[in-house]
Enzyme design. Sequence first.
Site, PDB file in Angstrom:
ATOM      1  N   HIS A 154       0.836  -1.205   0.000  1.00 26.95           N
ATOM      2  CA  HIS A 154       0.000   0.000   0.000  1.00 26.95           C
ATOM      3  C   HIS A 154       0.869   1.252   0.000  1.00 26.95           C
ATOM      4  O   HIS A 154       0.692   2.161  -0.806  1.00 26.95           O
ATOM      5  CB  HIS A 154      -0.913  -0.031   1.232  1.00 26.95           C
ATOM      6  N   ARG A 162     -13.701   3.867 -12.114  1.00 26.21           N
ATOM      7  CA  ARG A 162     -13.951   2.474 -11.746  1.00 26.21           C
ATOM      8  C   ARG A 162     -14.904   2.418 -10.560  1.00 26.21           C
ATOM      9  O   ARG A 162     -14.699   3.107  -9.548  1.00 26.21           O
ATOM     10  CB  ARG A 162     -12.634   1.784 -11.373  1.00 26.21           C
ATOM     11  N   GLU A 164      -8.767  -8.419 -15.196  1.00 26.76           N
ATOM     12  CA  GLU A 164      -7.789  -8.629 -14.137  1.00 26.76           C
ATOM     13  C   GLU A 164      -7.942  -9.989 -13.470  1.00 26.76           C
ATOM     14  O   GLU A 164      -7.187 -10.346 -12.581  1.00 26.76           O
ATOM     15  CB  GLU A 164      -7.839  -7.494 -13.114  1.00 26.76           C
ATOM     16  N   THR A 201      -3.261  -5.189 -14.462  1.00 25.28           N
ATOM     17  CA  THR A 201      -2.165  -6.156 -14.423  1.00 25.28           C
ATOM     18  C   THR A 201      -1.666  -6.429 -13.002  1.00 25.28           C
ATOM     19  O   THR A 201      -0.932  -7.392 -12.799  1.00 25.28           O
ATOM     20  CB  THR A 201      -1.004  -5.684 -15.322  1.00 25.28           C
ATOM     21  N   ASN A 202      -2.075  -5.606 -12.039  1.00 21.94           N
ATOM     22  CA  ASN A 202      -1.688  -5.925 -10.654  1.00 21.94           C
ATOM     23  C   ASN A 202      -2.423  -7.193 -10.215  1.00 21.94           C
ATOM     24  O   ASN A 202      -1.818  -8.169  -9.767  1.00 21.94           O
ATOM     25  CB  ASN A 202      -2.061  -4.794  -9.691  1.00 21.94           C
ATOM     26  N   CYS A 210      -4.079  -0.366 -16.883  1.00 14.50           N
ATOM     27  CA  CYS A 210      -4.047   0.602 -15.787  1.00 14.50           C
ATOM     28  C   CYS A 210      -3.373   0.046 -14.543  1.00 14.50           C
ATOM     29  O   CYS A 210      -3.356   0.680 -13.504  1.00 14.50           O
ATOM     30  CB  CYS A 210      -5.449   1.108 -15.459  1.00 14.50           C
ATOM     31  N   TYR A 226      -3.845   2.432 -25.198  1.00 15.45           N
ATOM     32  CA  TYR A 226      -3.259   3.367 -24.234  1.00 15.45           C
ATOM     33  C   TYR A 226      -2.669   2.640 -23.035  1.00 15.45           C
ATOM     34  O   TYR A 226      -2.995   1.488 -22.768  1.00 15.45           O
ATOM     35  CB  TYR A 226      -4.291   4.404 -23.758  1.00 15.45           C
TER      36      TYR A 226
END
Length: 892
Positions: A451, A627, A757, A779-780, A844, A864
Amino acid sequence: MKFVYDFAEGNKDLKDLLGGKGANLAEMTNLGLPVPPGFTITTEACQQYLRNGQHVDGLAGEIDTHLEALESAMGRRLGDPADPLLVSVRSGAKFSMPGMMETVLNVGLNDASVAGLSRQAGGNDRFAWDSYRRLIQMFGKTVCDVPGHEFEDALHEAKTAKGVTDDVQLDAEDLRALVTAYKKVFVKHTGHDFPQDPREQLDLAVEAVFRSWNADRAVLYRRQERIPTDLGTAVNVVAMVFGNLGSDSGTGVAFTRDPATGEQGVYGDYLANAQGEDVVAGIRNTLPLADLEQLDKTSYDELMRIMATLEGHYRDLCDIEFTIERGKLWMLQTRVGKRTAAAAFTIAAQLVDEGVIDLDEALTRVSGAQLAQLMFPRFDLSGSPESITRGVGASPGAAYGQVVFTSQQAVEVAAEGRPVILVRRETNPDDLPGMIAANGILTSRGGKTSHAAVVARGMGKTCVCGADDVAVSQDSFAVGEAVVREGDVISIDGTTGRVYLGEVPVRPSEVVQYFEGDLDPAHANDPLVAAVHRLITHADEKRRLTVRTNADTGADAARARRFGAQGIGLCRTEHMFLGDRRELVERLILARNETERNEALVALQPLQRADFLEIFREMNGLPVTVRLIDPPLHEFLPSLEELAVKVAVAHEHGRHVEHDEQLLAAVRRMHEQNPMLGLRGVRLGLVIPGLFAMQVRAIAEAAVALAAEGGNPRPEIMVPLVGAVQELETVRAEAEKIISEVAGSSGVRILIGTMIEVPRAALTAGQIAEAAEFFSFGTNDLTQMAWGFSRDDVEGAFFWRYLELGIFGISPFESIDADGVGRLVTIAAEEGRAARPGLKLGVCGEHGGDPDSVHFFHQVGLDYVSCSPFRVPIARLEAGRAAVESEGSDHR
Ligand code: PEP
Ligand code: MG
């Protein structure tokens, strides 16, 4: 397979095979420059040697042939007692690994040839014996692992016995005695005499250089520099030339431009009557290169001519090593020189001005990593401050301040105008106000996606994470013996991860000032700023990827826009539920019936609408992807431990705390073993009636309000954590109804799309695309779920071992794992577009601002990338570079 190449056979493009040094020695030889003759043993020979553990078939025969050729070129035989040829045996891998591997000089000297060397040197016995003792010392250490200090001790004893302090005060007799002493050290450690056979010396030295590829420090260096482990080193066997034959000899290093600033004009150091190793050892002070003009004008002029030739030939800054042996100049090495980030930009722009390269090529000469370095304030380390520990450099920059241990203290101290470093074991969303107030954040747990790290990077704030020898207590922290108390000042470097006691001075970045449009007039004519401007402008012209930002406040959005963001790719809405809105979220969670829940939602909605309106205004005319809420709702409640203690204490005192009891019951009820895989994302929208509807309505109303002001809102609603098209269809149906109700006649158009995701979403992208107008790759989470790695835990816990084992060279949370996670992205992109031509694709996750990952996303054909505001210029530059690179490969 051919293992040995004469210098005349190679060229600069054969670095894979001949290593950097060998390839460039060959190139210089073929340019007709004065390179001592020699040959290169290939990296393939090294790889075979390391694989077999020994002998390489056919190598000895090839060395024989090339040695004979070298001997006849030099008119001398290796180790000939009368007139010996001596050689140096030098490592040289594809990528420069300065000082990490081994070199043995003066190979070919023995008890007999030492006299021949003296004769060659005009009867200089001292020189000959000094060369011999250096051979035994280097050979002993490098080839036979004799502890180096034993030789140093013997040298020290020789000096003490004579009552002198400097090596040069030892005469030939002293050095001859030292050779005897060194030989004793050698026998003591190896059990045999120093080998007298010159050819045996050569073979053993070559093998030692091969082995040095796997020396601990070389392995560590490769890991840090991300150099593959299996390349191996080449070995260069070169006729010795001597810079220590008197005042008409010497050695030096030079750069064709200043590698620190990029300033034009040669730059270098020279040491008369010395060998290269003396320069490195810093035994005597070197002279500026310009002084060589007075000492030896002929060599100086020739060197200037050669440097101009090399720059012209390599079309870049070159660094060189040279030796002058009795007035004769020899080139020992050249390569395209390392340089600082500032010099990289400045030189690339200069070379364009000089007509040497075009702007496309200039772009390939700089990197996003270098631009990142230029964007952070830096410590001025000239005072050599003492570092007390080192953690993970999680968000670059340099910050100092007074140590505090809670978010609230950080806010209070900052309000008094003092700089603050917030020190926590780890941070959570409640620490946000303190993190905003602090100049830097130091945690003892968590890695680069913890975090603290993610939030700090988002804010461009310095952060060091996972400093695990920092023991944090309530009002102090300890590192070993050192104790730092609340109020003490420390300095942290978010690039190196170093922590210093006291205040280390900081310099702001002129490149950030330039992007902010707030350039200090002192830098108005700064060549670095001009170079950055020129290259980033060119990158913008070339790139195909659009660059958006991840921002969830108006201020972040505004800054990102100044940095060149072309919209928002991810506006996380959860941060909008913290602080004084927490109470409303608690009401929502504790609602006993529909009425109570609706009351809470109705109270939240205008607040959300105001949030969105502010952001839409800042991004007027550009797309903003909002989101819907993603994290599990219990993250907004106090922790179980905290509540349980509070309630127990209250009960002990006979107090009735109904609200806390209700919260405690809710926390118990909502507890999840694996919250990252639990009730979050789209699942919240499906399970908690009205929650997503409230957010959609707020988005639509904010957009309509901006349109009514004459603005041009371009909102996009993004649904997180979708794994099946049915989830998206359900949310979509509800959202569309609300949008048409609120915005139906306003002309505002709102796209609805999804994050990709969850691996299942990637694998069923064709179906999901039917219900999505865009995909944004998270992608996290995709990395977390593809690898099964908890993104908050694993980096600090055990990635060091994975890196050590070479399972990956860099954390997959930092740079996209192209083979695995990247394949999911590719599949989803292809199948999504096949189902819905024109489907908009972006990313993102944190990877959106990672240089290597940007190239990957360019290749996959995304539209993008979206990244934190501070990474926007980096992504712009890398997207431009990716476009230039792929044009280059299309032409080939
Ligand atoms: C992601 O998972 O990549 C993402 C962008 O979402 P978050 O980091 O908020 O989970
Ligand atoms: Mg996510």
